[in-house]
Design a protein around this motif. Structure first.
Motif, mmCIF file in Angstrom:
data_model
loop_
_atom_site.group_PDB
_atom_site.id
_atom_site.type_symbol
_atom_site.label_atom_id
_atom_site.label_comp_id
_atom_site.label_asym_id
_atom_site.label_seq_id
_atom_site.Cartn_x
_atom_site.Cartn_y
_atom_site.Cartn_z
ATOM 1 N N ALA A 84 48.876 49.541 30.940
ATOM 2 C CA ALA A 84 49.963 48.556 30.994
ATOM 3 C C ALA A 84 49.392 47.145 30.892
ATOM 4 C CB ALA A 84 50.757 48.728 32.290
ATOM 5 N N LEU A 85 48.275 46.919 31.570
ATOM 6 C CA LEU A 85 47.665 45.580 31.536
ATOM 7 C C LEU A 85 47.170 45.245 30.131
ATOM 8 C CD1 LEU A 85 45.495 44.932 34.718
ATOM 9 C CD2 LEU A 85 47.521 43.705 33.939
ATOM 10 N N GLU A 86 46.547 46.240 29.488
ATOM 11 C CA GLU A 86 46.036 45.990 28.128
ATOM 12 C C GLU A 86 47.189 45.689 27.173
ATOM 13 O OE1 GLU A 86 42.008 48.727 28.438
ATOM 14 O OE2 GLU A 86 43.721 49.472 27.301
ATOM 15 N N ASP A 87 48.280 46.446 27.319
ATOM 16 C CA ASP A 87 49.440 46.201 26.457
ATOM 17 C C ASP A 87 50.019 44.808 26.711
ATOM 18 O OD1 ASP A 87 49.090 48.687 25.426
ATOM 19 O OD2 ASP A 87 50.692 49.651 26.599
ATOM 20 N N LEU A 88 50.035 44.426 27.981
ATOM 21 C CA LEU A 88 50.538 43.094 28.327
ATOM 22 C C LEU A 88 49.671 42.024 27.674
ATOM 23 C CD1 LEU A 88 52.282 41.108 30.060
ATOM 24 C CD2 LEU A 88 50.561 41.358 31.843
ATOM 25 N N VAL A 89 48.365 42.165 27.812
ATOM 26 C CA VAL A 89 47.440 41.167 27.255
ATOM 27 C C VAL A 89 47.634 41.051 25.744
ATOM 28 C CG1 VAL A 89 44.985 40.724 26.794
ATOM 29 C CG2 VAL A 89 45.755 41.306 29.110
ATOM 30 N N ASP A 90 47.839 42.173 25.083
ATOM 31 C CA ASP A 90 48.096 42.142 23.631
ATOM 32 C C ASP A 90 49.301 41.265 23.318
ATOM 33 O OD1 ASP A 90 46.035 43.685 22.952
ATOM 34 O OD2 ASP A 90 47.188 45.562 22.749
ATOM 35 N N GLU A 91 50.340 41.416 24.133
ATOM 36 C CA GLU A 91 51.575 40.666 23.857
ATOM 37 C C GLU A 91 51.435 39.189 24.201
ATOM 38 O OE1 GLU A 91 55.489 42.062 24.565
ATOM 39 O OE2 GLU A 91 54.827 44.128 24.905
ATOM 40 N N LEU A 92 50.519 38.870 25.114
ATOM 41 C CA LEU A 92 50.394 37.465 25.538
ATOM 42 C C LEU A 92 49.816 36.590 24.429
ATOM 43 C CD1 LEU A 92 49.140 37.806 29.232
ATOM 44 C CD2 LEU A 92 51.433 37.179 28.425
ATOM 45 N N GLY A 93 49.030 37.191 23.537
ATOM 46 C CA GLY A 93 48.453 36.389 22.445
ATOM 47 C C GLY A 93 47.630 35.244 23.003
ATOM 48 N N ASN A 94 47.958 34.009 22.587
ATOM 49 C CA ASN A 94 47.125 32.879 23.041
ATOM 50 C C ASN A 94 47.670 32.186 24.290
ATOM 51 O OD1 ASN A 94 49.267 31.498 22.105
ATOM 52 N ND2 ASN A 94 48.120 30.176 20.674
ATOM 53 N N ILE A 95 48.585 32.829 24.988
ATOM 54 C CA ILE A 95 49.050 32.254 26.272
ATOM 55 C C ILE A 95 47.906 32.423 27.277
ATOM 56 C CG2 ILE A 95 50.724 32.451 28.147
ATOM 57 C CD1 ILE A 95 52.727 33.535 26.054
ATOM 58 N N PRO A 96 47.455 31.345 27.924
ATOM 59 C CA PRO A 96 46.280 31.443 28.799
ATOM 60 C C PRO A 96 46.466 32.497 29.895
ATOM 61 C CG PRO A 96 46.861 29.140 28.421
ATOM 62 C CD PRO A 96 47.962 29.962 27.825
ATOM 63 N N HIS A 97 45.430 33.352 30.074
ATOM 64 C CA HIS A 97 45.491 34.381 31.115
ATOM 65 C C HIS A 97 44.067 34.781 31.477
ATOM 66 C CE1 HIS A 97 45.346 36.517 27.261
ATOM 67 N NE2 HIS A 97 44.583 37.383 27.920
ATOM 68 N N SER A 98 43.927 35.426 32.626
ATOM 69 C CA SER A 98 42.586 35.825 33.059
ATOM 70 C C SER A 98 42.685 36.921 34.103
ATOM 71 C CB SER A 98 41.857 34.612 33.658
ATOM 72 O OG SER A 98 40.662 35.026 34.281
ATOM 73 N N SER A 99 41.665 37.786 34.140
ATOM 74 C CA SER A 99 41.575 38.775 35.215
ATOM 75 C C SER A 99 40.243 38.612 35.938
ATOM 76 C CB SER A 99 41.712 40.204 34.660
ATOM 77 O OG SER A 99 43.046 40.418 34.267
ATOM 78 N N GLU A 100 39.721 37.397 35.905
ATOM 79 C CA GLU A 100 38.447 37.128 36.582
ATOM 80 C C GLU A 100 38.685 37.191 38.102
ATOM 81 O OE1 GLU A 100 35.480 35.278 38.511
ATOM 82 O OE2 GLU A 100 36.965 33.760 37.964
ATOM 83 N N ALA A 101 37.852 37.955 38.797
ATOM 84 C CA ALA A 101 38.139 38.308 40.198
ATOM 85 C C ALA A 101 38.291 37.086 41.104
ATOM 86 C CB ALA A 101 37.044 39.227 40.725
ATOM 87 N N ARG A 102 37.398 36.107 40.954
ATOM 88 C CA ARG A 102 37.473 34.950 41.865
ATOM 89 C C ARG A 102 38.747 34.143 41.645
ATOM 90 N NH1 ARG A 102 32.118 31.638 42.449
ATOM 91 N NH2 ARG A 102 33.161 30.391 40.883
ATOM 92 N N LEU A 103 39.106 33.991 40.374
ATOM 93 C CA LEU A 103 40.329 33.255 40.039
ATOM 94 C C LEU A 103 41.548 34.007 40.594
ATOM 95 C CD1 LEU A 103 41.542 30.833 38.366
ATOM 96 C CD2 LEU A 103 41.901 32.505 36.543
ATOM 97 N N LEU A 104 41.534 35.333 40.426
ATOM 98 C CA LEU A 104 42.663 36.126 40.922
ATOM 99 C C LEU A 104 42.817 35.956 42.434
ATOM 100 C CD1 LEU A 104 42.485 39.516 38.973
ATOM 101 C CD2 LEU A 104 44.047 37.601 38.621
#
Ligand SMILES: Cc1cc2nc3c(=O)[nH]c(=O)nc-3n(C[C@H](O)[C@H](O)[C@H](O)COP(=O)(O)OP(=O)(O)OC[C@H]3O[C@@H](n4cnc5c(N)ncnc54)[C@H](O)[C@@H]3O)c2cc1C
Length: 472
Positions: free
Chosen positions: A7-27
């Motif tokens: 689900a997360l991978e599919d979401l990331v695909d749809e986000l395109g160039n909208i800024p996003h991250s799954s970096e642990a410290r940022l999360l």
């Protein structure tokens, strides 16, 4: 992780160039608000972290983001500046934290109101309209940090409330534009009484995209540090000042000895053993305010134009939620309750509670109007020992006549600050058909372990029922 990798991978695909991250410290950082002010929440909120952080830069990017999250059934927690104190901004069941601080701007309106996109900082709004001779009627003591959408979704009152009442008082929110959490998100405009359906709902029944608030004349405010030998005199002055409708005021904060000593920047202006009132009043009202201070045996320890104080920050940053922040810098165990004093017995009840609960600690109250009358909000400040101790103090203060909201919980049900009635539930069904918004925080959801772990025997705040409440 509470969301599947697919689900997360599919979401990331749809986000395109909208800024996003799954970096642990940022999360971890973006999954927190200021809940650590509560010793209860410090424990209960531990380890609750989102799976993805997304930062859309416009309403259109927000619409794309929300639609994608809904299609993949990913829980959504909207984030402003993250200054909420009750853990209401924490993703209780993971999912996406959507940061809206990039969605900013002021929308032209007619004279007497200001409209802004959700992520606009309150300070930027005031700075924009001040040159026109107007200002926001009220703001939290976090005006310099927090967003307009976060204030409406997570806050309730603040600087200005001793004059204008609280946000939910009729006329204090003009309109809200809300985005639904559907596969194809829609915008809904709420006006009139309906604005309160979404106000203080923690984003559980709609995502606020625009806010329109009424404005007020921007007076030349004076900041006053006023000292009184006795707490009762400080309380009398505060009540009399607020009951003087002709005096223009913006904040009236009563802090009993020794609380002024916990504010090192203000302590030099308050003689040892004195209680303090921090007030902002319009310059033209000073002669009558000086008379009222003298009549109560007080004196002005310090006076300055707004935001020109030697203490280097606006005076209001020593009041409301900021006061406890300063106290805790001296003693991290200090805590209080959000109790409302009865309007029909205001001065006497302040004095009585202060006397009968003196063993707990000194009193801090903020004067505020709501539902057409004057009240005070706060309690004695004491050393936190345990949830059992807080439960017992809540019970005792309530028996003594105070209405208490639980500010040591992220759930609306346990908090009792906002009524969650049929209209709130109906909008949630329409705007959030898959139950993805602010999961675990609204009353519609089954009582979860967070509600149970943070519950107090508090009955919550009571508001006058309006004709439209009854119709709804
Ligand atoms: C020191 C201190 C002093 C404070 N003083 C006051 C005060 O005087 N008066 C007062 O009322 N509050 C006060 N607060 C709490 C208050 O809620 C916040 O300061 C502020 O108004 C929230 O704005 P924010 O941008 O930080 O929102 P956040 O903390 O990011 O969000 C608050 C809540 O609203 C939700 N949310 C955010 N944006 C949206 C949106 N666009 N749509 C739907 N939901 C959204 C979040 O999920 C969260 O549940 C204080 C807090 C602190 C730490």
């Amino acid at each position: 992780m509470s969301v599947s990798t697919e689900a997360l991978e599919d979401l990331v695909d749809e986000l395109g160039n909208i800024p996003h991250s799954s970096e642990a410290r940022l999360l971890r950082a973006k999954s927190r608000d200021r809940f650590a002010q509560s010793p209860v929440l410090r424990e209960v909120m531990r380890g609750r972290v989102a799976d993805i952080y997304i930062a859309p830069r416009s309403k259109e990017e927000l619409r794309v983001t929300v639609g994608a999250c809904v299609r993949h059934r990913i829980p959504i927690t909207v984030r402003g500046a993250g200054t909420g104190q009750f853990g209401q901004g924490v993703p209780l069941s993971g999912g996406a934290v959507i940061d809206v601080t990039g969605i900013t701007g002021i929308v032209p309106t007619t004279l007497g109101t200001v409209r802004a996109l959700t992520g606009t900082l309150l300070v930027d709004i005031d700075n924009e309209i001040r040159p026109t001779g107007w200002e926001m009627r009220m703001h939290p003591s976090t005006k310099n940090q927090s967003t307009i959408g976060g204030y409406i979704a997570g806050g309730h009152a603040g600087i200005g409330s001793c004059q204008w009442g609280i946000l939910r008082d009729r006329g204090n929110i003009v309109a809200l534009e809300v985005m639904t959490a559907e596969e194809n998100p829609r915008f809904i405009e709420l006006t009139g009484e309906d604005v309160n359906i979404v106000h203080h709902a923690y984003g559980a029944n709609g995502i606020i995209t625009e806010v329109e608030l009424p404005t007020a004349p921007a007076w030349n405010w004076q900041e006053l540090v006023i000292a009184f030998p006795e707490f009762d005199q400080a309380a009398r002055f505060a009540v009399d000042l607020c009951e003087s409708e002709g005096i223009l005021k913006k904040v009236v904060s009563v802090q009993q000895d020794p609380l002024p000593t916990y504010l090192p920047d203000l302590a030099p202006y308050v003689p040892q053993g004195h209680s303090m009132v921090l007030a902002m009043v319009a310059e033209q009202c000073m002669p009558v305010v000086e008379d009222l201070i003298a009549a109560n045996n007080g004196h002005i320890g310090y006076r300055t134009d707004e935001e020109q104080g030697a203490y280097g920050i606006p005076m209001y940053e020593f009041t409301w939620g900021h006061a406890m922040m300063h106290y805790q810098r001296v003693n991290r165990k200090l805590i209080g309750l959000l109790a409302l004093f009865p309007k029909d017995d205001l001065y006497d009840s302040i004095v009585r509670i202060n006397r009968d609960f003196a063993h707990l600690g000194p009193t801090h109250i903020e004067m505020k109007r709501f539902d057409g009358g004057l009240s005070a909000q706060g309690s004695p400040v004491w050393d936190f020992e345990s949830q059992e101790q807080m439960t017992e103090i809540t019970r005792q203060l309530q028996e003594a006549g105070l209405d208490i909201a639980n500010t040591h919980t992220p759930t609306l049900l346990a908090s009792g600050m906002k009524p969650w009635a049929a209209a709130e539930a109906e909008l949630k069904r329409v705007a959030d058909p898959y139950g993805l918004l602010a999961q675990g925080k609204s009353d519609d959801e089954t009582v979860n372990e967070v509600t149970e772990a943070t519950a107090l025997p508090s009955k919550g705040w009571k508001y006058r029922l309006t004709a439209s409440d009854v119709q709804r």
